[in-house]
Design a protein around this motif. Structure first.
Motif, PDB file in Angstrom:
ATOM      1  N   PHE A  57       7.781  -8.733  29.825  1.00 31.36           N
ATOM      2  CA  PHE A  57       8.899  -8.449  30.723  1.00 31.36           C
ATOM      3  C   PHE A  57       8.913  -9.502  31.820  1.00 31.36           C
ATOM      4  CE2 PHE A  57       7.919  -4.254  28.983  1.00 31.36           C
ATOM      5  CZ  PHE A  57       9.173  -3.755  28.679  1.00 31.36           C
ATOM      6  N   GLY A  58      10.006  -9.573  32.543  1.00 31.36           N
ATOM      7  CA  GLY A  58      10.049 -10.394  33.728  1.00 31.36           C
ATOM      8  C   GLY A  58       9.306  -9.709  34.877  1.00 31.36           C
ATOM      9  N   PRO A  59       9.022 -10.433  35.950  1.00 27.31           N
ATOM     10  CA  PRO A  59       8.308  -9.838  37.080  1.00 27.31           C
ATOM     11  C   PRO A  59       9.043  -8.634  37.672  1.00 27.31           C
ATOM     12  CG  PRO A  59       8.427 -12.228  37.310  1.00 27.31           C
ATOM     13  CD  PRO A  59       9.315 -11.859  36.174  1.00 27.31           C
ATOM     14  N   ALA A  60       8.275  -7.571  37.936  1.00 28.13           N
ATOM     15  CA  ALA A  60       8.786  -6.365  38.603  1.00 28.13           C
ATOM     16  C   ALA A  60       9.906  -5.683  37.829  1.00 28.13           C
ATOM     17  CB  ALA A  60       9.232  -6.671  40.033  1.00 28.13           C
ATOM     18  N   GLN A  61       9.907  -5.836  36.515  1.00 25.46           N
ATOM     19  CA  GLN A  61      10.875  -5.117  35.676  1.00 25.46           C
ATOM     20  C   GLN A  61      10.276  -3.856  35.069  1.00 25.46           C
ATOM     21  OE1 GLN A  61      12.403  -7.815  32.723  1.00 25.46           O
ATOM     22  NE2 GLN A  61      13.679  -8.929  34.184  1.00 25.46           N
ATOM     23  N   ARG A  62       8.986  -3.867  34.850  1.00 26.59           N
ATOM     24  CA  ARG A  62       8.313  -2.733  34.207  1.00 26.59           C
ATOM     25  C   ARG A  62       6.840  -2.751  34.617  1.00 26.59           C
ATOM     26  NH1 ARG A  62       9.955  -0.067  29.361  1.00 26.59           N
ATOM     27  NH2 ARG A  62       8.636   1.781  29.111  1.00 26.59           N
ATOM     28  N   ARG A  63       6.233  -1.594  34.729  1.00 25.30           N
ATOM     29  CA  ARG A  63       4.796  -1.516  35.027  1.00 25.30           C
ATOM     30  C   ARG A  63       4.051  -1.568  33.696  1.00 25.30           C
ATOM     31  NH1 ARG A  63       3.604  -1.811  40.325  1.00 25.30           N
ATOM     32  NH2 ARG A  63       4.889   0.012  40.757  1.00 25.30           N
ATOM     33  N   VAL A  64       3.485  -2.720  33.388  1.00 28.10           N
ATOM     34  CA  VAL A  64       2.735  -2.903  32.146  1.00 28.10           C
ATOM     35  C   VAL A  64       1.255  -3.015  32.510  1.00 28.10           C
ATOM     36  CG1 VAL A  64       2.412  -4.293  30.090  1.00 28.10           C
ATOM     37  CG2 VAL A  64       4.695  -4.084  31.104  1.00 28.10           C
ATOM     38  N   TYR A  65       0.510  -1.964  32.244  1.00 30.35           N
ATOM     39  CA  TYR A  65      -0.919  -1.939  32.565  1.00 30.35           C
ATOM     40  C   TYR A  65      -1.627  -2.995  31.726  1.00 30.35           C
ATOM     41  CZ  TYR A  65      -5.648  -0.053  33.028  1.00 30.35           C
ATOM     42  OH  TYR A  65      -6.989   0.104  33.256  1.00 30.35           O
ATOM     43  N   SER A  66      -2.229  -3.981  32.373  1.00 34.10           N
ATOM     44  CA  SER A  66      -2.678  -5.167  31.659  1.00 34.10           C
ATOM     45  C   SER A  66      -4.070  -5.616  32.073  1.00 34.10           C
ATOM     46  CB  SER A  66      -1.686  -6.312  31.899  1.00 34.10           C
ATOM     47  OG  SER A  66      -2.153  -7.512  31.322  1.00 34.10           O
ATOM     48  N   ASN A  67      -4.984  -5.623  31.112  1.00 34.73           N
ATOM     49  CA  ASN A  67      -6.291  -6.242  31.350  1.00 34.73           C
ATOM     50  C   ASN A  67      -6.135  -7.741  31.580  1.00 34.73           C
ATOM     51  OD1 ASN A  67      -7.970  -3.933  31.092  1.00 34.73           O
ATOM     52  ND2 ASN A  67      -7.790  -4.043  28.875  1.00 34.73           N
ATOM     53  N   VAL A  68      -5.232  -8.364  30.835  1.00 39.79           N
ATOM     54  CA  VAL A  68      -5.012  -9.798  30.964  1.00 39.79           C
ATOM     55  C   VAL A  68      -4.563 -10.150  32.379  1.00 39.79           C
ATOM     56  CG1 VAL A  68      -3.622 -11.744  30.160  1.00 39.79           C
ATOM     57  CG2 VAL A  68      -4.520 -10.090  28.520  1.00 39.79           C
ATOM     58  N   GLY A  69      -3.707  -9.308  32.969  1.00 35.79           N
ATOM     59  CA  GLY A  69      -3.232  -9.575  34.320  1.00 35.79           C
ATOM     60  C   GLY A  69      -4.360  -9.630  35.334  1.00 35.79           C
ATOM     61  N   ILE A  70      -5.300  -8.713  35.228  1.00 40.05           N
ATOM     62  CA  ILE A  70      -6.440  -8.721  36.154  1.00 40.05           C
ATOM     63  C   ILE A  70      -7.324  -9.937  35.886  1.00 40.05           C
ATOM     64  CG2 ILE A  70      -8.468  -7.447  36.917  1.00 40.05           C
ATOM     65  CD1 ILE A  70      -5.765  -6.219  37.752  1.00 40.05           C
ATOM     66  N   GLU A  71      -7.459 -10.308  34.640  1.00 38.27           N
ATOM     67  CA  GLU A  71      -8.234 -11.515  34.305  1.00 38.27           C
ATOM     68  C   GLU A  71      -7.562 -12.762  34.871  1.00 38.27           C
ATOM     69  OE1 GLU A  71     -10.028  -9.516  30.210  1.00 38.27           O
ATOM     70  OE2 GLU A  71      -8.424 -11.027  30.100  1.00 38.27           O
ATOM     71  N   PHE A  72      -6.232 -12.828  34.812  1.00 38.33           N
ATOM     72  CA  PHE A  72      -5.516 -13.956  35.423  1.00 38.33           C
ATOM     73  C   PHE A  72      -5.767 -13.996  36.931  1.00 38.33           C
ATOM     74  CE2 PHE A  72      -1.816 -14.539  32.159  1.00 38.33           C
ATOM     75  CZ  PHE A  72      -2.716 -15.117  31.266  1.00 38.33           C
ATOM     76  N   ALA A  73      -5.745 -12.815  37.581  1.00 34.22           N
ATOM     77  CA  ALA A  73      -5.978 -12.765  39.024  1.00 34.22           C
ATOM     78  C   ALA A  73      -7.366 -13.300  39.371  1.00 34.22           C
ATOM     79  CB  ALA A  73      -5.814 -11.331  39.529  1.00 34.22           C
ATOM     80  N   ALA A  74      -8.360 -12.886  38.599  1.00 33.95           N
ATOM     81  CA  ALA A  74      -9.721 -13.368  38.839  1.00 33.95           C
ATOM     82  C   ALA A  74      -9.814 -14.872  38.612  1.00 33.95           C
ATOM     83  CB  ALA A  74     -10.700 -12.632  37.929  1.00 33.95           C
ATOM     84  N   ARG A  75      -9.079 -15.370  37.633  1.00 33.10           N
ATOM     85  CA  ARG A  75      -9.113 -16.806  37.340  1.00 33.10           C
ATOM     86  C   ARG A  75      -8.533 -17.614  38.499  1.00 33.10           C
ATOM     87  NH1 ARG A  75      -6.365 -17.947  31.875  1.00 33.10           N
ATOM     88  NH2 ARG A  75      -7.885 -16.332  31.334  1.00 33.10           N
ATOM     89  N   LEU A  76      -7.518 -17.092  39.167  1.00 33.47           N
ATOM     90  CA  LEU A  76      -6.979 -17.770  40.339  1.00 33.47           C
ATOM     91  C   LEU A  76      -8.038 -17.916  41.422  1.00 33.47           C
ATOM     92  CD1 LEU A  76      -3.425 -16.145  40.673  1.00 33.47           C
ATOM     93  CD2 LEU A  76      -3.971 -18.439  39.851  1.00 33.47           C
ATOM     94  N   VAL A  77      -8.852 -16.873  41.597  1.00 36.99           N
ATOM     95  CA  VAL A  77      -9.926 -16.938  42.595  1.00 36.99           C
ATOM     96  C   VAL A  77     -10.991 -17.940  42.165  1.00 36.99           C
ATOM     97  CG1 VAL A  77     -11.762 -15.616  43.732  1.00 36.99           C
ATOM     98  CG2 VAL A  77      -9.488 -14.603  43.426  1.00 36.99           C
ATOM     99  N   GLU A  78     -11.316 -17.938  40.898  1.00 36.18           N
ATOM    100  CA  GLU A  78     -12.297 -18.908  40.395  1.00 36.18           C
ATOM    101  C   GLU A  78     -11.831 -20.339  40.645  1.00 36.18           C
ATOM    102  OE1 GLU A  78     -14.660 -16.763  36.728  1.00 36.18           O
ATOM    103  OE2 GLU A  78     -12.802 -17.838  36.257  1.00 36.18           O
ATOM    104  N   ARG A  79     -10.586 -20.619  40.351  1.00 35.06           N
ATOM    105  CA  ARG A  79     -10.070 -21.975  40.540  1.00 35.06           C
ATOM    106  C   ARG A  79     -10.084 -22.367  42.013  1.00 35.06           C
ATOM    107  NH1 ARG A  79      -4.767 -21.083  36.687  1.00 35.06           N
ATOM    108  NH2 ARG A  79      -5.800 -21.326  34.653  1.00 35.06           N
TER     109      ARG A  79
END
Length: 281
Positions: free
Chosen positions: A102-124
C-alpha cells in the motif's frame, strides 16, 4: 490506584491454572513492582514483544539526533514513507517480505520487515549493529541484564519478566530514558482511522498503533481486558508473551510463558488483565 500487594498477588494466582509449564508475571505501578508471580528471572523468547524494545531504541536514536522520524523509510521501495510510518506499521510494506503493498498511511499493515527497516536506518546512522545500539540505548540504562537481541529486531529478543517490569516502570515514572514529549508520542495513535488486521484477532476498522506499541482503542476482540481503557498500549508475541500499560489506571502488566499464543491465551490474557485492574480498585 489503591490496590494492595495482596490483592494483586491474588489476581496473579490464576496463572497457576494456565496450561503452560513456565509462567512469570509482574504488576507495575508508579512506585515500581507491586506484585510478581512465578519465575520472573527465567529468560524466554519474546517474539513480537521485541518490537517495543526496538522502538524504544529507535526513539533514543531520534533524541540523540542520529535519525529523525521524518527520514525516508526506503525511498526506492516505499516512496513517501518515513521512519514514523515504519514504527507505526503504516509504511505500506508487506508483513514478511520487502514488497510494497500500500502507499504510506493507507492501511495498517503489521510488518516485521518495517521494524527491520527502522532498525537498519539506525545502524546506518550510527555505524553500530542494532543489537549493540539497543543494549547501549535501552537495556544497559534500565538494568535489563537478562535481555538481549539475537537476530531480527522485530522478533528475536530474549528477556525475563523482571526486566520487562523495568520497561513498564520507566514508561510510568521515567528516569529520563526518553523525553516526556517522546513518551507521549509513542503512546499516541499515529495516522488515525487506518483499517488493518490485528494478528490473531482479525480485521479491525481502527487498527490503532503508536510508535512501536499497539494501542487498544476500540478494537474488539482484543487480548487486553474488557476493563482496560482505550488508551492502553503494549504488545503481545506469538511465543506466549504480553505486556501492557494502562495510563488511566497508572498500571502495567507483563506475563511471559513458554507456550505459543493460541486459544488458551485468547481466553486467559483478558481474564488476567481484568483481575489485575479489579485488584487496583
Amino acid at each position: 490506584m489503591t490496590g494492595s500487594s495482596d490483592s494483586f498477588a491474588n489476581a496473579l494466582a490464576q496463572l497457576d491454572d494456565w496450561p503452560v509449564e513456565t509462567v512469570a508475571a509482574a504488576v507495575v505501578g508508579p512506585a515500581g513492582v507491586l506484585a510478581t508471580h512465578g519465575s520472573i528471572d527465567t529468560q524466554v523468547p519474546l517474539a513480537s514483544v521485541t518490537k517495543p524494545l526496538a522502538a524504544l531504541a529507535v526513539l533514543v536514536a531520534v533524541e540523540e539526533e542520529a535519525v529523525t522520524l521524518d527520514d525516508p523509510a526506503e525511498e526506492n521501495l516505499l516512496p513517501g514513507a518515513t521512519l514514523r510510518h515504519l514504527l507505526a506499521h503504516a509504511s505500506g510494506v508487506a508483513p514478511e517480505r520487502p514488497l510494497r503493498s500500500f502507499g504510506p498511511a493507507q492501511r495498517r499493515v503489521y510488518s516485521n520487515v518495517g521494524i527491520e527497516f527502522a532498525a537498519r536506518l539506525v545502524e546506518r546512522a550510527t555505524g553500530m549493529p542494532f543489537a549493540d545500539y539497543l543494549a547501549g540505548a535501552v537495556l544497559d540504562p534500565l538494568g535489563m541484564r537478562g535481555t538481549y537481541l539475537d537476530g531480527s529486531p522485530a522478533r528475536d529478543a530474549v528477556s525475563r519478566a523482571s526486566d520487562l517490569a523495568r520497561v513498564l516502570a520507566e514508561l510510568l515514572t521515567s528516569t529520563g530514558l526518553l523525553a516526556p514529549e517522546t513518551r507521549a508520542d509513542l503512546a499516541t495513535v499515529q495516522y488515525p482511522g487506518l483499517r488493518g488486521v490485528l494478528p490473531g484477532y482479525g480485521g479491525q476498522p481502527h487498527n490503532d498503533w503508536g510508535l512501536g506499541f499497539e494501542i487498544r482503542a476500540d478494537k474488539s476482540p482484543h487480548w487486553t481486558g474488557a476493563t482496560n481503557s482505550p488508551r492502553t498500549f503494549g504488545h503481545f508475541g506469538q511465543s506466549g508473551t504480553m505486556l501492557w500499560l494502562d495510563p488511566d489506571a497508572s498500571l502495567g502488566l507483563v506475563a511471559l510463558t513458554d507456550r505459543a499464543f493460541g486459544e488458551w491465551a485468547i481466553e486467559a490474557w483478558p481474564r488476567l488483565s481484568d483481575a489485575v485492574l479489579a485488584a487496583a480498585r
